[in-house]
Design an enzyme around this catalytic site. Structure first.
Site, PDB file in Angstrom:
ATOM      1  N   ASP A   1       0.816  -1.293  -0.043  1.00  0.00           N
ATOM      2  CA  ASP A   1       0.096   0.077  -0.016  1.00  0.00           C
ATOM      3  C   ASP A   1       0.815   1.104  -0.015  1.00  0.00           C
ATOM      4  O   ASP A   1       2.070   1.179   0.458  1.00  0.00           O
ATOM      5  CB  ASP A   1      -0.968   0.006   1.452  1.00  0.00           C
TER       6      ASP A   1
ATOM      7  N   HIS B   1       3.622  -2.226   3.286  1.00  0.00           N
ATOM      8  CA  HIS B   1       3.683  -0.733   2.607  1.00  0.00           C
ATOM      9  C   HIS B   1       5.038  -0.645   1.931  1.00  0.00           C
ATOM     10  O   HIS B   1       5.999  -0.624   2.666  1.00  0.00           O
ATOM     11  CB  HIS B   1       3.456   0.199   3.798  1.00  0.00           C
TER      12      HIS B   1
HETATM   13 NI    NI Z   1      -2.747   3.325   3.120  1.00  0.00          NI
END
Ligand code: NI
Length: 309
Positions: A117, A263
């Site tokens: 992400d 992430h």
């Molecule tokens: Ni996010």
């Protein structure tokens, strides 16, 4: 690719002073010479080696058949994020019977989806792409539209290397606090940024912070056709616990059908990936994109029967 006019020695410094431009010219000339001599070498190496008397030993039947060039073929237009897994030619067609939201998928087999992400990031995402490419792993990137506008070339590389792209909104706001028109705006701006940068349409979305009301999830499914994708494994990598902790949390949390959250915005997360990915591969996990995982969805009875057989 970088704009050629941005390369040193081609434009701006020439006007500054004569010495600079001379130096740059030499550098340019040397580079040009190396390129030229390399191409000359590669040509001259091939040519004289071929006819070393071997031609007479080769039976005529094994000579390649001459064919006319195919003038009619055109590369088809890209319609969606088509996952290209050379080893796993699995369907990614999940539109029939897709649920409104998922945190994992019931599948038969040791399949997991790695998701990253908050990118694209100009340094960390390309570094991650190198790691994925080295292992022939396809992942899903939930990108922020605003960052796509800043780093479209990074997104294009991810698409070109067969990864799937998902919608993570344009500015990463908590959607559960927003009205319907703002939610639509966040999703459609991200979709437009991704289409503009890489020519693909996304098929799933992930709400920032995982925050999306049930009513909103249904709206998003009805209007955008996006299932809401959450996760079943969260290493809390954004708290920066160190690469080895991230790697061990993901490896211990992974189960068949898992959707793993990470992430690519954070360098520590990318640092954790070689050990994470290799650990999961050693445990026998196979990596697919989110759409592929959704397309594998089975029912409990079938999964049970296949596990026992
Ligand atoms: Ni996010």
């Amino acid at each position: 690719m970088a704009d050629p006019s941005q390369q040193p020695g081609i434009t701006d410094s020439a006007s500054q002073d004569g010495r600079d431009s001379t130096l740059n010219l030499q550098r340019m000339t040397r580079r040009g010479f190396i390129a030229l001599s390399a191409s000359v070498t590669s040509c001259s190496m091939v040519a004289p080696k071929k006819p070393q008397g071997n031609a007479a030993n080769v039976p005529p039947s094994s000579a390649p058949v001459r064919t006319a060039a195919n003038q009619d073929y055109r590369t088809p237009a890209v319609k969606g994020p088509v996952p290209r897994n050379p080893d796993l030619s699995l369907s990614s067609e999940f539109s029939k019977g897709a649920g409104v939201s998922y945190s994992r998928v019931l599948v038969s087999g040791n399949f997991v989806a790695m998701t990253f992400d908050d990118g694209p990031h100009p340094q960390n995402t390309p570094r991650l792409l190198d790691m994925l490419r080295a292992r022939n792993i396809k992942a899903t990137f939930y990108v922020i539209g605003r960052s796509v506008d800043l780093y479209p070339q990074v997104l294009r590389r991810a698409v070109a290397e067969g990864h799937e792209i998902g919608n993570h909104t344009h500015t990463h706001r908590l959607l559960s606090k927003l009205g319907d028109s703002e939610v639509r705006n966040e999703l459609s701006r991200c979709a437009a940024a991704v289409e503009k940068a890489a020519g693909v349409r996304m098929r799933t979305m992930r709400p920032p912070y995982g925050g999306l009301l049930q009513r909103q999830r249904e709206l998003v499914m009805n209007e955008f056709g996006y299932p809401t994708i959450l996760w079943s494994v969260d290493p809390l990598d954004w708290k920066r616990p160190g690469p080895s902790v991230v790697a061990s949390r993901i490896q211990s949390g992974a189960t068949p059908g898992a959707i793993i959250l990470a992430h690519d915005l954070h360098s520590q997360t990318v640092d954790a990936m070689p050990a994470t990915l290799d650990g999961l591969l050693r445990k026998g996990y196979k990596f697919v994109t989110v759409s592929q995982l959704l397309a594998m969805k089975t029912d409990p009875a079938t999964a049970q029967a296949q596990a026992e057989s």
